[in-house]
Design a protein around this motif. Structure first.
Motif, short mmCIF file in Angstrom:
data_model
loop_
_atom_site.label_atom_id
_atom_site.label_comp_id
_atom_site.label_asym_id
_atom_site.label_seq_id
_atom_site.Cartn_x
_atom_site.Cartn_y
_atom_site.Cartn_z
N GLU A 339 -45.68 3.37 -24.86
CA GLU A 339 -46.59 3.21 -23.72
C GLU A 339 -46.15 4.07 -22.54
O GLU A 339 -46.99 4.55 -21.77
CB GLU A 339 -46.71 1.73 -23.37
CG GLU A 339 -47.41 0.98 -24.49
CD GLU A 339 -47.61 -0.51 -24.24
OE1 GLU A 339 -47.19 -1.00 -23.17
OE2 GLU A 339 -48.21 -1.17 -25.11
N ALA A 340 -44.85 4.31 -22.41
CA ALA A 340 -44.39 5.27 -21.40
C ALA A 340 -44.92 6.67 -21.72
O ALA A 340 -45.36 7.40 -20.83
CB ALA A 340 -42.86 5.28 -21.35
N ALA A 341 -44.89 7.03 -23.00
CA ALA A 341 -45.36 8.35 -23.41
C ALA A 341 -46.85 8.53 -23.15
O ALA A 341 -47.30 9.60 -22.71
CB ALA A 341 -45.05 8.59 -24.89
N VAL A 342 -47.63 7.49 -23.42
CA VAL A 342 -49.06 7.57 -23.14
C VAL A 342 -49.31 7.72 -21.64
O VAL A 342 -50.12 8.54 -21.21
CB VAL A 342 -49.78 6.32 -23.69
CG1 VAL A 342 -51.21 6.24 -23.16
CG2 VAL A 342 -49.80 6.35 -25.21
N LYS A 343 -48.59 6.94 -20.83
CA LYS A 343 -48.75 7.04 -19.38
C LYS A 343 -48.38 8.42 -18.86
O LYS A 343 -49.14 9.04 -18.09
CB LYS A 343 -47.90 5.98 -18.68
CG LYS A 343 -47.88 6.16 -17.16
CD LYS A 343 -46.93 5.27 -16.45
CE LYS A 343 -46.78 5.70 -14.99
NZ LYS A 343 -48.01 6.10 -14.31
N VAL A 344 -47.22 8.91 -19.26
CA VAL A 344 -46.74 10.19 -18.74
C VAL A 344 -47.66 11.33 -19.15
O VAL A 344 -47.97 12.22 -18.33
CB VAL A 344 -45.30 10.45 -19.22
CG1 VAL A 344 -44.87 11.88 -18.90
CG2 VAL A 344 -44.33 9.46 -18.57
N THR A 345 -48.11 11.34 -20.38
CA THR A 345 -48.97 12.45 -20.83
C THR A 345 -50.37 12.35 -20.23
O THR A 345 -50.99 13.38 -19.95
CB THR A 345 -49.05 12.50 -22.37
OG1 THR A 345 -49.52 11.24 -22.86
CG2 THR A 345 -47.69 12.81 -22.97
N THR A 346 -50.86 11.14 -20.02
CA THR A 346 -52.16 10.99 -19.35
C THR A 346 -52.08 11.48 -17.91
O THR A 346 -52.92 12.25 -17.43
CB THR A 346 -52.62 9.53 -19.38
OG1 THR A 346 -52.75 9.10 -20.74
CG2 THR A 346 -53.96 9.35 -18.68
N ASP A 347 -51.04 11.05 -17.21
CA ASP A 347 -50.84 11.52 -15.83
C ASP A 347 -50.62 13.03 -15.81
O ASP A 347 -51.11 13.74 -14.91
CB ASP A 347 -49.65 10.81 -15.19
CG ASP A 347 -49.96 9.37 -14.82
OD1 ASP A 347 -51.16 9.00 -14.80
OD2 ASP A 347 -49.00 8.61 -14.56
N GLY A 348 -49.88 13.54 -16.79
CA GLY A 348 -49.64 14.98 -16.86
C GLY A 348 -50.93 15.76 -16.99
O GLY A 348 -51.13 16.78 -16.32
#
Length: 398
Positions: A339-348
Motif C-alpha cells: 500500500e505504500a508502493a501504491v501511494k508513492v507511485t500514485t503521488d509520483g
C-alpha cells in the motif's frame, strides 16, 4: 545519479541495521543494475514484453540465484539477503525482482522438501541459474481459497500419477525449465488443506501447454495459463509427502510475503527518488515545485510509508532467519509495503503531471507494476481477515 532519499536516515544505531556483508550485497546489485539494466534498457524490454536474459545471466554469475539454500547444497545467506536483492531489483527492473521472488520460492521448496533425486536433477541447476522455475498453484476459479477451490487433480494409475487441470496467473511459465505443480489427490474431508500434493515436472513433459496472458504490467516476466492434459509423471515426481503438499508450502508462502514486501519497498523507493529529483528540477512560478508545500507533504508522507514498511520487513526477515514464527509480521509487512508502493507511485504520477504519462519515463512502469503486490501473493483484504483472527483474536471472517 538518483537522490538516495532513504540514505539520509541514520541507521548506524538501528538494531536491525544491515551487516557489512548485506550492505556490500546491496551495493553490488546496484552496480549490476547500472551496468546491465539501466533505465532506458529496462523500459525498452518492458515495451517489448521481453525477459532480460542478460541481467539474469549476470545475477547467476555472481551467485545471486543460490541465496537462501543451505551451504551443504551449495547455497549461502538467508531471507534477509534475498529481500535485499529483491528490493534493489524492484527499484529498477521490477520484473526481474518478481522473477526472483518466484525463484527463491523454488530454492526454498527444493531445499526443504526435495528428495535427493530432485536435488540432484534440479536444485544445482536452479542455484547456478542454468534452470528457471515456475510455481503452478492458482486456478481460474481459485486464488485466495485455492485449497478448497482447487480443480486440478492427480490420480495414481498403475504406479504413475496422471494430472489434469488448468492453472492461471503463473509467473514465468513460458521460459521455465521445471514446474512445481500443486494438485488435489484426495477429496476434501475434514480440512481443505489435506489431500493436496506437490509434483515436480520438467516443463517439456508431454501434455503440458502454456498460453501467455496479456497483462497490464510486469511486462518483463510472462504471466500465463498452464494446461495439464493427462500429464503422466512417475511416483518420484512427488515432492514431500502425498496429500500433505499444501501444509509444506506454509513456510514458503511466509517467505514469499517477505520478498513481495521487499519488492514493494524497492519500487516505492525508486519512484520516490525519481519524484524528489523531478520536484527539485521542475520549475513553475519562478521556483521548483519541490518548494510547494502540497508537493513536499506528498513526498514526505511517501518516505514515512516506505520507512514504516521497511521496519516490518526487517523484523519479519530477522524472525524468519532465526527460525521463529514470522507469519503475522510477514503479513503486516506485505500489506504495509504494497500500500505504500501504491501511494508513492500514485503521488509520483500526479507530481510529474504530463511527464508521468510518458512511456519514456519509468514512473508509469512502477505505477503499473506495484499494483500486482496489492493482490499477490494474497489479496490485502484477505490478509487483513487473517490478521484479524491471528493477531487480534477476532471471530473468523471467512
Amino acid at each position: 545519479m538518483a537522490l538516495e532519499v532513504t540514505d539520509a536516515i541514520g541507521r548506524n544505531a538501528d538494531p536491525l541495521a544491515e551487516s557489512p556483508e548485506q550492505l556490500e550485497l546491496r551495493a553490488m546489485i546496484r552496480s549490476v543494475i547500472e551496468a546491465a539494466a539501466p533505465v532506458d534498457r529496462t523500459l525498452e524490454l518492458d515495451d517489448r514484453e521481453e525477459f532480460d536474459e542478460v541481467l539474469h545471466k549476470r545475477l547467476a554469475e555472481l551467485g545471486i540465484m543460490s541465496i537462501g539454500a543451505p551451504e551443504s547444497d551449495g547455497g549461502m545467506g538467508d531471507i534477509r539477503e534475498q529481500a535485499t536483492v529483491v528490493e534493489e531489483l524492484a527499484a529498477g527492473p521490477t520484473s526481474m525482482a518478481i522473477n526472483m521472488v518466484v525463484h527463491y520460492m523454488g530454492v526454498e521448496v527444493f531445499s526443504s522438501h526435495g528428495s535427493p533425486a530432485h536435488k540432484a536433477q534440479w536444485l544445482g541447476r536452479l542455484l547456478s541459474g542454468d534452470a528457471k522455475f515456475s510455481f503452478a498453484l492458482s486456478e481460474p476459479g481459485a486464488g485466495t481459497d485455492i485449497a478448497r477451490g482447487m480443480r486440478t487433480s492427480a490420480r495414481n494409475v498403475d504406479g504413475s500419477w496422471v494430472i489434469n487441470g488448468q492453472k492461471t496467473w503463473i509467473s514465468g511459465a513460458t521460459h521455465a525449465d521445471v514446474f512445481l505443480v500443486v494438485a488435489r489427490t484426495a477429496p476434501i474431508q475434514r480440512s481443505a488443506v489435506e489431500g493436496v500434493t506437490m509434483f515436480v515436472m520438467p516443463a517439456d513433459t508431454p501434455g503440458i501447454s502454456v498460453r501467455e496472458l496479456p497483462t497490464v504490467a510486469v511486462h518483463g516476466l510472462s504471466t500465463c495459463e498452464v494446461f495439464f492434459d493427462n500429464v503422466t509423471v512417475p511416483e518420484s515426481a512427488v515432492m514431500g509427502e502425498v496429500h500433505q503438499g499444501f501444509r509444506m508450502l506454509f513456510g514458503t508462502l511466509n517467505r514469499e510475503r517477505i520478498n513481495a514486501a521487499a519488492g514493494s519497498i524497492g519500487a516505492a523507493r525508486g519512484a520516490l527518488e525519481y519524484a524528489v529529483n523531478y520536484a527539485n528540477e521542475r520549475q513553475a512560478f519562478g521556483r521548483s515545485i519541490g518548494a510547494f508545500q502540497a508537493v513536499q507533504h506528498r513526498l514526505v508522507d511517501g518516505a514515512l510509508a516506505i520507512e514504516s514498511a521497511r521496519g516490518l520487513v526487517a523484523r519479519a526477515a530477522a524472525v524468519e532467519a532465526a527460525g521463529g514464527r514470522a507469519d503475522i509480521l510477514s503479513s503486516m509487512a506485505k500489506v504495509a509495503a504494497s500500500e505504500a508502493a501504491v501511494k508513492v507511485t500514485t503521488d509520483g504520477m500526479e507530481i510529474l503531471g504530463g511527464a508521468g504519462f510518458s512511456r519514456e519515463i519509468p514512473m508509469q512502469r512502477w505505477f503499473r507494476d506495484v499494483r500486482l503486490w496489492v493482490f499477490a501473493p494474497l489479496a490485502n483484504d484477505m490478509v487483513r481477515n487473517n490478521l484479524g483472527t491471528t493477531l487480534l483474536g477476532l471471530p473468523k471472517a471467512f
